[in-house]
Scaffold this motif. Structure first.
Motif, PDB file in Angstrom:
ATOM      1  N   GLY A  77       7.450 -16.357  -7.779  1.00  0.00           N
ATOM      2  CA  GLY A  77       7.997 -15.153  -7.171  1.00  0.00           C
ATOM      3  C   GLY A  77       8.840 -14.472  -8.224  1.00  0.00           C
ATOM      4  N   SER A  78       9.639 -13.513  -7.817  1.00  0.00           N
ATOM      5  CA  SER A  78      10.420 -12.744  -8.781  1.00  0.00           C
ATOM      6  C   SER A  78      11.652 -13.515  -9.249  1.00  0.00           C
ATOM      7  N   ASP A  79      11.687 -13.839 -10.530  1.00  0.00           N
ATOM      8  CA  ASP A  79      12.890 -14.352 -11.171  1.00  0.00           C
ATOM      9  C   ASP A  79      13.475 -13.220 -11.996  1.00  0.00           C
ATOM     10  N   LEU A  80      14.474 -12.557 -11.425  1.00  0.00           N
ATOM     11  CA  LEU A  80      15.183 -11.463 -12.075  1.00  0.00           C
ATOM     12  C   LEU A  80      14.319 -10.204 -12.232  1.00  0.00           C
ATOM     13  N   ASP A  81      13.830  -9.718 -11.126  1.00  0.00           N
ATOM     14  CA  ASP A  81      13.133  -8.439 -11.104  1.00  0.00           C
ATOM     15  C   ASP A  81      14.077  -7.360 -11.642  1.00  0.00           C
ATOM     16  N   ASP A  85      28.798 -22.267 -22.652  1.00  0.00           N
ATOM     17  CA  ASP A  85      28.311 -23.260 -23.615  1.00  0.00           C
ATOM     18  C   ASP A  85      26.822 -23.112 -23.923  1.00  0.00           C
ATOM     19  N   SER A  86      26.195 -22.050 -23.423  1.00  0.00           N
ATOM     20  CA  SER A  86      24.783 -21.721 -23.705  1.00  0.00           C
ATOM     21  C   SER A  86      23.781 -22.688 -23.099  1.00  0.00           C
ATOM     22  N   THR A  87      24.197 -23.587 -22.211  1.00  0.00           N
ATOM     23  CA  THR A  87      23.275 -24.592 -21.675  1.00  0.00           C
ATOM     24  C   THR A  87      22.610 -24.159 -20.374  1.00  0.00           C
ATOM     25  N   GLN A  88      23.137 -23.118 -19.701  1.00  0.00           N
ATOM     26  CA  GLN A  88      22.587 -22.677 -18.425  1.00  0.00           C
ATOM     27  C   GLN A  88      22.514 -21.154 -18.394  1.00  0.00           C
ATOM     28  N   ILE A  89      21.668 -20.647 -17.511  1.00  0.00           N
ATOM     29  CA  ILE A  89      21.560 -19.207 -17.292  1.00  0.00           C
ATOM     30  C   ILE A  89      21.679 -18.940 -15.798  1.00  0.00           C
ATOM     31  N   ALA A  90      22.551 -18.015 -15.437  1.00  0.00           N
ATOM     32  CA  ALA A  90      22.638 -17.541 -14.062  1.00  0.00           C
ATOM     33  C   ALA A  90      21.759 -16.299 -13.938  1.00  0.00           C
ATOM     34  N   TYR A  91      21.031 -16.233 -12.840  1.00  0.00           N
ATOM     35  CA  TYR A  91      20.103 -15.114 -12.647  1.00  0.00           C
ATOM     36  C   TYR A  91      19.856 -14.933 -11.151  1.00  0.00           C
ATOM     37  N   LEU A  92      18.907 -14.093 -10.790  1.00  0.00           N
ATOM     38  CA  LEU A  92      18.581 -13.850  -9.391  1.00  0.00           C
ATOM     39  C   LEU A  92      17.138 -14.242  -9.114  1.00  0.00           C
ATOM     40  N   ARG A  93      16.923 -14.843  -7.946  1.00  0.00           N
ATOM     41  CA  ARG A  93      15.577 -15.262  -7.581  1.00  0.00           C
ATOM     42  C   ARG A  93      15.248 -14.779  -6.182  1.00  0.00           C
ATOM     43  N   SER A  94      14.044 -14.241  -6.016  1.00  0.00           N
ATOM     44  CA  SER A  94      13.603 -13.747  -4.717  1.00  0.00           C
ATOM     45  C   SER A  94      12.750 -14.809  -4.023  1.00  0.00           C
ATOM     46  N   GLY A  95      12.006 -14.396  -3.018  1.00  0.00           N
ATOM     47  CA  GLY A  95      11.129 -15.314  -2.303  1.00  0.00           C
ATOM     48  C   GLY A  95       9.713 -15.249  -2.844  1.00  0.00           C
ATOM     49  N   GLU A  96       8.777 -15.703  -2.035  1.00  0.00           N
ATOM     50  CA  GLU A  96       7.382 -15.650  -2.445  1.00  0.00           C
ATOM     51  C   GLU A  96       6.971 -14.210  -2.714  1.00  0.00           C
TER      52      GLU A  96
END
Length: 525
Positions: free
Chosen positions: A258-262, A274-285
């Protein structure tokens, strides 16, 4: 005598009565200034931002850069370019310079990356790319600029032909708002070495990249892209990463179907400190398109493991990490409002940091934990404020003239259809008299996944100043109330939503406010 007069003037000014507020007029629409893109300096002591106003002479909007100190002092305009625009300002890692996008430099230059002293002054062009640059990110060491640009048709500075060749395209999506017709040329990630001027292409291929971010340790670039046999035919955006050097191999980071960071959500990947993770937005199917609320998600950069820290069936936007990496700040949409909130990553607790009937649109967090929010309400456009324990402290307000205008507040009203509680906003005329009916304009939002919120709507103020009622309705199919409320119109537009709107109109007529013989309708999309 001269001294006496000079000293007397402030006293007379202080004794003078405040000017009587006047009504908001169509001419005031052109006085409004829209603020966007607040960005902290590396030391957290200043904020640079974009201010967009109307250029009446040329009949267009025009953007300049401003900066203000965090204590609210020294608000200064950095660029004065009536014929050109500046945006996307970013501080150099040492805080001495500001890079930005601008279309200055001549007709053939298009939009490039420019550099100026942090306190203002003459700017110089950093990039000489054959097409307009849409986005960029500064490396943590300050030596390189990564940017996104479309495959160039001609070298930088080459004149455009008087008779351009016909556009030939075989793409399923052959045209895009704001871009025009689409052909085989794509938007890719490039890296510029500032000292040598050498530019390397990192992401060739039949796909587009957007929303560029550089990791704090300087080792990776993250961006959003759609891949597959025909990316034009799906919405399955994903985050990819690549080392910032020629020939490096891209790596797909998110794998949800599905959409990961449309890009529609106007939010870029946010690396943890610390560059080890990324925060973002995720939608549904994919099939639910925009009906599923986009959730705050965290992905581990090394393993690609994804998680949703706070599943609250509401939309998140603009995540920013706290300096200690234990929480994320984001904007969370609720019913009729969008508020800056803190999300604890250990237990998923969501704590609003702003409150009341307001709409927050953007934010930034400094390295030492200072926070600014860009937001407003139904009586004031966006302003930049410091977020402090005792509340908000205004840093930049470019619409102070509104203090001398008589404005009409928005009132929330409720009505019911088919057992479902529905809401709307009503703005009454300034001279409203209880029991009298008024000509009424019904406002419909587009999207359809959107909602009318406690946000400044300048055209509504013009209507209210001229004797009209404005009714803004939030029927099923919109956002702010979760997945089930939004998907009620899935594959069925103009049924449930239209009946909800008509029921809202009947409600304000039954209350004796709207005149059923004088109803108008308008909206967006």
């Amino acid at each position: 005598t001269i001294i006496v007069l000079v000293l007397a003037c402030p006293a007379r000014a202080a004794d003078a009565p405040a000017p009587t507020p006047t009504r908001f007029t169509p001419q005031d629409l052109a006085r409004l200034v829209d603020l966007t893109e607040p960005a902290f300096s590396p030391d957290g002591h200043a904020i640079v931002y974009t201010a967009t106003s109307a250029n009446i002479a040329d009949d267009k909007s025009q953007s300049d850069l401003w900066r203000v100190d965090f204590d609210g002092s020294h608000r200064v305009r950095l660029t004065i370019t009536p014929k050109f625009d500046e945006s996307r300002a970013q501080w150099s890692p040492d805080g001495k310079s500001i890079a930005f996008l601008s279309d200055r430099g001549g007709e053939e230059a298009d939009t490039q990356v420019w550099l100026m002293p942090a306190n203002g002054g003459e700017a110089r062009r950093l990039t000489k790319f054959g097409e307009s640059i849409s986005d960029f990110a500064w490396s943590p060491d300050g030596k390189r600029i990564a940017f996104i640009g479309r495959d160039p048709e001609r070298p930088f500075g080459a004149k455009k032909p008087k008779q351009p060749p016909p556009i030939v395209t075989e793409r399923y999506q052959f045209r895009e708002d704001g871009t025009g017709y689409l052909d085989s040329r794509r938007n890719h990630v490039y890296v510029l070495d500032i000292a040598t001027g050498k530019t390397d292409l990192l992401t060739p291929g039949a796909h587009d990249e957007q929303l560029l971010t550089w990791s704090p340790d300087g080792k990776l670039l993250a961006y959003v892209t759609k891949r597959g046999v025909d990316p034009d035919r799906h919405l399955n955006y994903d985050i990819y990463v690549v080392e910032p050097k020629a020939g490096a191999k891209e790596r797909q980071l998110t794998t949800f179907t599905g959409s990961d960071l449309d890009p529609y959500w106007e939010t870029r990947p946010a690396f943890s400190p610390d560059s080890t993770q990324i925060a973002y937005l995720r939608s549904g199917e994919d099939k639910w398109i925009y009906y599923t609320p986009w959730q705050l998600a965290i992905v581990d950069v090394a393993t690609g493991k994804e998680r949703i820290p706070a599943d609250i069936d509401r939309c998140f936007t603009k995540p920013r990490w706290a300096p200690d990496g234990k929480s994320v700040y984001a904007l969370v949409e609720q019913n009729l409002v969008t508020l800056l909130s803190r999300i604890d990553l250990a237990d998923g607790k969501v704590t609003p940091l702003t409150g009341g009937p307001r709409f927050d649109y953007d934010l930034d967090v400094s390295r030492d934990g200072r926070i600014v929010v860009l937001g407003g309400d139904d009586l004031h456009p966006y302003q930049i404020s410091a977020v402090e324990p005792e509340g908000l402290r205004t840093l930049a307000d470019h619409n102070a003239f509104l203090a001398h205008r008589q404005l009409a507040p928005a009132e929330v009203f409720h009505y019911t259809r088919d057992g479902v509680d529905l809401e709307g906003l009503i703005v009454k005329p300034l001279d409203y008299v209880e029991g009298r009916r008024y000509p009424t304009i019904v406002r419909l939002h587009g999207g359809p996944v959107y909602q009318y919120s406690r946000e400044f709507m300048p055209d509504w103020q013009v209507y209210a100043a001229n004797g009209f009622v404005v009714v803004a309705l939030n029927p099923r199919g919109g956002s702010g109330r979760g997945f089930d409320f939004a998907k009620a119109i899935y594959a069925d537009w103009g049924n449930v939503d239209a009946k909800d709107v008509l029921a809202g109109v009947d409600h304000v007529v039954a209350r004796g406010i709207a005149d059923p013989a004088r109803l108008g309708v308008g909206g967006w999309s």
